[in-house]
Motif scaffolding. Sequence first.
Motif, PDB file in Angstrom:
ATOM      1  N   LEU A   1      14.473  -4.543  10.601  1.00 38.36           N
ATOM      2  CA  LEU A   1      14.167  -4.985  11.952  1.00 38.36           C
ATOM      3  C   LEU A   1      14.908  -6.275  12.243  1.00 38.36           C
ATOM      4  O   LEU A   1      15.153  -7.081  11.360  1.00 38.36           O
ATOM      5  CB  LEU A   1      12.668  -5.227  12.074  1.00 38.36           C
TER       6      LEU A   1
ATOM      7  N   ARG B   1       6.826  -7.057   9.050  1.00 37.11           N
ATOM      8  CA  ARG B   1       6.965  -8.031  10.121  1.00 37.11           C
ATOM      9  C   ARG B   1       5.611  -8.628  10.494  1.00 37.11           C
ATOM     10  O   ARG B   1       5.497  -9.811  10.782  1.00 37.11           O
ATOM     11  CB  ARG B   1       7.594  -7.361  11.338  1.00 37.11           C
TER      12      ARG B   1
ATOM     13  N   MET C   1      14.880  -9.835  13.151  1.00 40.87           N
ATOM     14  CA  MET C   1      13.813 -10.814  12.988  1.00 40.87           C
ATOM     15  C   MET C   1      14.135 -12.066  13.779  1.00 40.87           C
ATOM     16  O   MET C   1      15.283 -12.347  14.093  1.00 40.87           O
ATOM     17  CB  MET C   1      13.666 -11.166  11.505  1.00 40.87           C
TER      18      MET C   1
ATOM     19  N   SER D   1      11.821   2.823   4.957  1.00 41.99           N
ATOM     20  CA  SER D   1      12.804   3.034   6.015  1.00 41.99           C
ATOM     21  C   SER D   1      14.098   2.369   5.597  1.00 41.99           C
ATOM     22  O   SER D   1      14.144   1.561   4.683  1.00 41.99           O
ATOM     23  CB  SER D   1      12.308   2.426   7.322  1.00 41.99           C
TER      24      SER D   1
ATOM     25  N   ARG E   1      10.096  -3.225   8.168  1.00 41.24           N
ATOM     26  CA  ARG E   1       9.301  -2.329   9.001  1.00 41.24           C
ATOM     27  C   ARG E   1       8.193  -3.128   9.678  1.00 41.24           C
ATOM     28  O   ARG E   1       7.957  -4.286   9.326  1.00 41.24           O
ATOM     29  CB  ARG E   1       8.737  -1.182   8.177  1.00 41.24           C
ATOM     30  N   PRO E   2       7.488  -2.513  10.625  1.00 39.20           N
ATOM     31  CA  PRO E   2       6.455  -3.262  11.355  1.00 39.20           C
ATOM     32  C   PRO E   2       5.413  -3.921  10.452  1.00 39.20           C
ATOM     33  O   PRO E   2       4.962  -5.037  10.726  1.00 39.20           O
ATOM     34  CB  PRO E   2       5.817  -2.186  12.252  1.00 39.20           C
ATOM     35  N   TYR E   3       5.034  -3.240   9.385  1.00 43.97           N
ATOM     36  CA  TYR E   3       4.025  -3.818   8.498  1.00 43.97           C
ATOM     37  C   TYR E   3       4.516  -5.133   7.893  1.00 43.97           C
ATOM     38  O   TYR E   3       3.795  -6.133   7.873  1.00 43.97           O
ATOM     39  CB  TYR E   3       3.685  -2.816   7.390  1.00 43.97           C
TER      40      TYR E   3
ATOM     41  N   ARG F   1       0.594   9.104   8.563  1.00 45.90           N
ATOM     42  CA  ARG F   1       1.402  10.261   8.892  1.00 45.90           C
ATOM     43  C   ARG F   1       0.989  11.444   8.038  1.00 45.90           C
ATOM     44  O   ARG F   1       0.981  12.573   8.467  1.00 45.90           O
ATOM     45  CB  ARG F   1       2.877   9.932   8.700  1.00 45.90           C
TER      46      ARG F   1
ATOM     47  N   PRO G   1       0.836  -1.200   0.000  1.00 40.61           N
ATOM     48  CA  PRO G   1       0.000   0.000   0.000  1.00 40.61           C
ATOM     49  C   PRO G   1       0.869   1.248   0.000  1.00 40.61           C
ATOM     50  O   PRO G   1       1.738   1.413   0.842  1.00 40.61           O
ATOM     51  CB  PRO G   1      -0.793  -0.124   1.302  1.00 40.61           C
TER      52      PRO G   1
ATOM     53  N   PRO H   1      11.608  -8.464   5.849  1.00 49.17           N
ATOM     54  CA  PRO H   1      10.821  -7.259   6.147  1.00 49.17           C
ATOM     55  C   PRO H   1      11.658  -6.211   6.843  1.00 49.17           C
ATOM     56  O   PRO H   1      12.538  -6.535   7.643  1.00 49.17           O
ATOM     57  CB  PRO H   1       9.712  -7.786   7.077  1.00 49.17           C
TER      58      PRO H   1
ATOM     59  N   PHE I   1       1.267   0.623   5.329  1.00 49.92           N
ATOM     60  CA  PHE I   1       2.686   0.329   5.155  1.00 49.92           C
ATOM     61  C   PHE I   1       3.547   1.064   6.172  1.00 49.92           C
ATOM     62  O   PHE I   1       4.625   0.614   6.518  1.00 49.92           O
ATOM     63  CB  PHE I   1       3.122   0.709   3.736  1.00 49.92           C
ATOM     64  N   ASP I   2       3.067   2.186   6.664  1.00 46.51           N
ATOM     65  CA  ASP I   2       3.867   2.940   7.632  1.00 46.51           C
ATOM     66  C   ASP I   2       3.276   2.830   9.031  1.00 46.51           C
ATOM     67  O   ASP I   2       3.422   3.725   9.852  1.00 46.51           O
ATOM     68  CB  ASP I   2       3.943   4.409   7.209  1.00 46.51           C
TER      69      ASP I   2
END
Lengths: 380, 313
Positions: free
Chosen positions: A26, B147, A28, A22, B143-145, A10, A2, B141, B84-85
Amino acid sequence: MPIASSKGSRFDDENAVILETSTTPLEMPGEIEAAGSPGFPDATHARAVALSTVTPVYRGAAYLERLVDQLESLRERLRGEEWPVRLAECVFVVDDADDNSEAVLQRIAKRHDWVTVLVLSRNFGQHPATVAGLLHTSGDWVATLDEDLQHEPGAIADALVAAVRSSSDLVYCVPERPPHGTLFRNVTSRLCKRAVALLSGNRHVASFSSFRLIRGDVARAAAAVSMRRTYLDVALCWFTDRIVSVPVPAVDVRHTETGTSGYSTLRLASHALRLLLSSQLRALRLGAAIGVGALTASTLIAITVLVQRLMFPASIGVPGWTSLLLAILFFGGLTALLLGVLLEYTSTVLMHVLGQPTFFVVDRSGDEPLRQFLEASVST
Amino acid sequence: MILLESKTAPGRLATVFGIGQIGSAIVRAMVDRDWQVVRTRSFPWSDAAGHREILESHADEIGARQTSGDERLDIVWSAGRAGFDASPSRTAEELASFESVLDFADVVTASGRRVHFHLISSAGGLFEGQRFVGLDSHPRPRRPYGRLKWEQERLLASRIELRSHVYRLSSVFGTIAGGRRRGLVGTLVENSLRHRETTIVGRMSTLRDFVAADDAGRFVVDNMETDRNTTHLLASGRPTSILEIVRRVEWAVRRPVPISCVPRPTNGVDITFRRSALPAGWNPRDVRSAIPGLVNDAIRGSVRNPYQSGASS
């Protein structure tokens, strides 16, 4: 993925479309492999430069296997010599081939997942087929080359070196000597390009070649705006002026093996016409200037003749000559002016329709790894 | 959430959680294949505590409709509140809802029924930052999304009593009445028709892979006839730059599309997929040729009943 914002994001503006990502991956759980896609690790590692190739295919069944072998050799060479460049994909565009090129390519694609085959619904021509191929690439650099082994894939590495060293966006691989053809064809081809270069003011026309290395973003942008009759190289010139040429050996394998050329005289004439129509001719832009000049000259001459008629009537022996001349001069000059203005508008609209951009933003920072590799290679 | 029953195989049921762009496309495809909507029920994100009660009631209804006890139930999770964010807290909330639906699936399975769980995952979230993603590529992944999507796949895989079907979708396009997230193409189309500026945060040359929501919906429904576990990458294998999309929309709406770009130091990285990684029988439409249809739909405002065929996306 998306990429449109929605309420609560934001960007509360529902019209915002977010493409940013970003940079921090992360941590994992153990189930996740440490490596990214083989050969193309993500941005947290040194990012390999991706190279794509595009080859329009019309009558290449006899050459495609050998061409793919040469491309694979280039792939292995880049890997073996540890270039920060990977030949990631080779796109073949079947332009309604009149031999079994499509079947050959489908067989090849089954063996190599880096080979992509596109099949056009009808014959569109070399430039549209190349455009189609460019729009299917993802590489940082894209090389276009012919199907019939006239363009040696190994020369792409030389073009890449030239591009990075000169911070160019487009490199033409120009044959050291013209490919085999009739004297008439070679001469007319050269003359045509020179004429267009003169008329359009585009000094790169003489270098135009189907063997090119193009910065990926520039290639795809030019392809995105190209239309049916757009000459691809003219479109590329709209996006960049950093264009260089490198000499490469060229062997016309098709002519050597079969005595024929891939292109008939009619096709070459079609190419020339497309080149002419895509180029914004300086002569057209001079139309308005010519019109103003003609109207001014005609006005001055008209005044002179009128004064002569009034002051020295005896010097004009033919009755009615003055009136006739005045009328011709005035309306002729006016017509020239209006025609010039019309040509100027037409030229502007044509360039807009053809997709000439107002501006284009490019990022050349990705050249740095290759530049460093080349400098290190020289120093060792 | 929507409960559907097959007209051709009475007793065969399906529950679709999430009726956004993709969920409604799946429901449309099911209706085209002779399924009928039996019940529509709210499954609000804001009432996580109430989910258990809703699911228990739903399980009872399924039990009442599937009298022989060994029929098949297909559960589709196409819900997604986290964008996504999204923040970690938002994704945690969504994960909790997902787990409650997995528990519900376990309950239904325990009653002897065959449950097939269809998870709409995200190729972009899983492979963010990767290009030429192929069969041998690994999700990573960032970012949180992403993940969240990875964790959903992992949780589903851990429920070995369930038949699992995972669909990793790339960027989806299509307009839908009332949809909150319209995606790049839908946003550009609607904004251009309303003479509104679209702000793009990223690069115009960023590459994305677009698939039509309807194509994805049809594939999911076709895959409902499969008995074994499956994981599919639903991308087009055709990268498209944002510049190209903007240009195509301009041609379709016949006017300049006002956009503003907000470049970021990070920039938008490309995400592309190899055609060789796509499933057999998957023939997605080209986004370029689909844009004129989207423009026409937006002009007509034709998506009146998103569950009826002919209502395109």
